[in-house]
Design a protein around this motif. Structure first.
Motif, short mmCIF file in Angstrom:
data_model
loop_
_atom_site.label_atom_id
_atom_site.label_comp_id
_atom_site.label_asym_id
_atom_site.label_seq_id
_atom_site.Cartn_x
_atom_site.Cartn_y
_atom_site.Cartn_z
N ILE A 76 -22.47 0.78 -29.37
CA ILE A 76 -23.47 0.93 -29.39
C ILE A 76 -24.27 1.81 -29.18
CG2 ILE A 76 -25.55 0.25 -27.98
CD1 ILE A 76 -23.92 -2.61 -27.16
N MET A 77 -23.56 3.80 -28.08
CA MET A 77 -24.52 4.49 -28.06
C MET A 77 -23.84 5.18 -29.26
SD MET A 77 -23.81 5.31 -24.63
CE MET A 77 -22.38 4.96 -23.48
N ALA A 78 -23.02 5.10 -30.29
CA ALA A 78 -22.96 5.47 -31.23
C ALA A 78 -23.50 5.44 -32.61
CB ALA A 78 -21.05 4.79 -31.89
N MET A 79 -23.94 4.12 -32.46
CA MET A 79 -24.90 3.04 -33.54
C MET A 79 -26.47 3.97 -33.18
SD MET A 79 -23.46 -0.61 -33.69
CE MET A 79 -25.00 -1.35 -34.52
N ALA A 80 -27.09 4.38 -31.83
CA ALA A 80 -27.33 4.58 -31.66
C ALA A 80 -27.71 6.37 -31.77
CB ALA A 80 -28.20 4.29 -30.43
N GLU A 81 -26.78 6.54 -31.45
CA GLU A 81 -26.55 8.25 -32.47
C GLU A 81 -27.04 7.77 -33.45
OE1 GLU A 81 -26.34 11.20 -31.18
OE2 GLU A 81 -25.50 11.16 -29.31
N LYS A 82 -26.04 7.26 -34.84
CA LYS A 82 -26.54 7.43 -35.91
C LYS A 82 -28.46 6.97 -36.41
CE LYS A 82 -25.62 4.95 -40.12
NZ LYS A 82 -25.36 5.84 -41.12
N ALA A 83 -28.84 5.54 -36.13
CA ALA A 83 -30.34 5.90 -35.85
C ALA A 83 -31.12 6.27 -35.48
CB ALA A 83 -29.95 4.33 -35.08
N ALA A 84 -30.90 7.90 -34.83
CA ALA A 84 -31.91 8.98 -34.32
C ALA A 84 -31.65 9.85 -35.49
CB ALA A 84 -31.28 9.76 -33.37
N ASP A 85 -30.91 9.96 -36.23
CA ASP A 85 -30.55 10.41 -37.99
C ASP A 85 -31.42 9.59 -39.11
OD1 ASP A 85 -29.26 12.98 -36.87
OD2 ASP A 85 -27.31 12.44 -37.48
#
Length: 535
Positions: free
Chosen positions: A516-525
């Protein structure tokens, strides 16, 4: 109503929300508001790994949800803890750091979700972590500058080592890195713990420091998303007896988790129209997929009385637990620096040796002994099925935001899930019966787990519970029933995204916190790139 304005409003300071708020606020030209219904993560119980024994049932830090009666589990209501604190469930979980299996993400991409394959997510897994304490040498596949520090824990109990030896004796490979080339095997878990302290998602906010453009509003409840037609303009929050509007000039981002995110969408008129009308909410967008596709890992704990006094069971009690807590406060060490889950395994059937079907967690404490029994030292091996086919649903109980939603995972509604879990328990019993672990066992407390056929099925129905990985209720996809698209934008609504475990199309193979944290990192981009392309 009063009004305040920001560029981005992020609802829910959990595993996704902390990441997003921190990353978006790196741009000093934007104002970011992060709203959390729970308290700050300053409590010693959050920071101390052993604090999970308090957090598990804490009214202050935990939403303490319950499912509807589960038909296939003897009509039992199943407990679902969820974090009500800054950091969300990353502040109350068992701190196990698992990326998941490559095939999980590649399957998402094969469904038309471009950019969500494992190779696309790999850089974000690296960005999350500081793996200095779990790699002997620098590894190009690992990150060393992220806010989430990882370790193998502080104890490495003899029972944990014996479990790994027994799994190898039962035919599994030893795995010295579940987040490496292969997920299959037995070994010590990487943990979101460093120097005896939890390393939850709130560490992102620690990194952000006192940025003037980032506001954290804790102990604040969002009642609904503020809509103008089909455009998200902000949120409506509670302020005593008043409602207060907070405006977002650019986007509202919903990161409240697989239970609260669909709940808030429906409270805002976004969801299945007939259901909303039935409880007095005027539909704004008839989005049938909201609240559908609920998935979770069902789990069984095989309980064992220990033959030697080397478990953490005594520290569950008030007196010994208090003493361990005092020692931790003085030195940062001792039993309270462990969350009690150090080792585990990912294993499979012979049909697909590279893709795990089950996961085991070895618990070096016995939280729930049999009724009316005192077990001075005990431990448990929990086994879950990783790819359930059963699908549940979440619906509102009423139009009142303070009412918990109706959560119906429909566990074991697909018969193949029960058959798989039976095989998983059987395989786990083979590990327990190996000599290395057997010498630490005085007595089997769950005899039916070692039986065959009908007895084992009945034991599963009467003992199984969730391992706390609900996902999928705002599914990402390209079809008409998907709630969000591949950029996590809510279909039919402008300026609104959902970014948390609810958007997973299918559950991943393992603990869900790191993904979930990795998905949020991608979402920020994705958000930054969409802003750049709009200029």
């Amino acid at each position: 109503m009063k009004t305040a304005t920001y560029d981005y409003i992020v609802i829910g300071a959990g595993s996704a929300g902390c990441v997003l708020a921190s990353r978006l606020s790196e741009d000093p030209s934007v104002k970011v508001l992060l709203i959390e219904a729970g308290a700050p993560a300053s409590s010693i119980f959050v920071q101390m790994p052993a604090g999970i024994r308090v957090l598990y049932k804490s009214q202050k830090f935990n939403w303490r949800y319950w499912t509807e009666p589960q038909t296939q589990l003897d009509n039992r209501n199943i407990y679902i803890p969820r974090g009500k604190v800054v950091g969300g469930s990353s502040s109350i979980n068992s701190m196990i750091a698992i990326r998941g299996n490559r095939s999980d993400y590649d399957n998402w991409a094969s469904q038309g979700l471009s950019g969500w394959d494992y190779e696309s997510l790999r850089p974000y897994f690296r960005k999350i972590e500081d793996a200095s304490l779990v790699t002997k040498a620098r590894n190009d596949d690992r990150g060393y500058a992220g806010p989430i520090r990882l370790s193998y824990g502080t104890q490495q109990n003899a029972i944990s080592t014996a479990f790994i030896e027994s799994a190898v004796s039962a035919g599994m490979p030893e795995n010295n890195g579940f987040n490496g080339a292969s997920q299959v095997g037995a070994g010590f878990y990487e943990l979101t713990i460093a120097e005896g302290k939890r390393s939850g998602a709130y560490r992102y906010l620690d990194r952000a420091g006192n940025r003037s453009n980032l506001t954290l509003m804790a102990n604040c409840k969002v009642r609904r998303i503020l809509l103008a037609g089909k455009r998200a303009q902000g949120v409506v929050i509670e302020d005593g007896w008043e409602e207060v509007e907070l405006r977002a000039d650019r986007e509202v981002i919903l990161t409240a988790g697989a239970i609260a995110s669909p709940q808030l969408l429906m409270l805002s008129g976004i969801g299945p129209a007939k259901h909303l009308q039935s409880i007095g909410i005027a539909p704004v967008v008839d989005l049938q997929g909201v609240g559908e596709n609920l998935q979770d890992h069902l789990d069984c704990a095989i309980r064992l009385e220990a033959s030697q006094p080397n478990t953490l069971t005594p520290y569950i009690g008030l007196v010994r637990g208090g003493m361990a807590g005092a020692r931790y406060l003085l030195s940062g060490g001792g039993p309270a620096s462990s969350q009690g889950v150090e080792a585990g395994a990912f294993y499979n059937s012979d049909r697909n040796p590279d893709l795990p079907e089950w996961q085991a967690h070895l618990i070096i404490a016995l939280r729930n002994p049999p009724p009316n029994e005192k077990v001075p030292h005990g431990f448990a091996v929990r086994v879950c099925q990783l790819r359930p086919k059963s699908r549940g649903v979440l619906r509102l109980r009423s139009s009142d935001p303070s009412d918990s939603p109706r959560i119906d995972p429909r566990f074991l509604s697909d018969e193949s899930d029960l058959e798989s879990l039976v095989r998983g328990v059987e395989r786990t019993c083979e590990i327990v019966d190996q000599p290395a672990l057997r010498k630490y066992i005085k007595r089997r407390l769950d005899i039916d787990a070692f039986s065959t056929g009908a007895a084992r099925k009945a034991w599963i129905r009467s003992h199984a519970e969730t391992i706390y990985h609900p996902v999928g209720t705002c599914r990402m996809g390209v079809d008409d029933n998907a709630v969000v698209d591949e950029e996590l934008k809510v279909r039919g609504v402008e300026n609104l995204r959902v970014i948390d475990g609810s958007v997973m199309p299918t559950i991943i193979s393992g603990n869900t916190n790191l993904p979930i944290m990795a998905m949020a990192e991608k979402a920020a981009d994705l958000i930054r790139n969409s802003r750049t392309s709009a200029r």
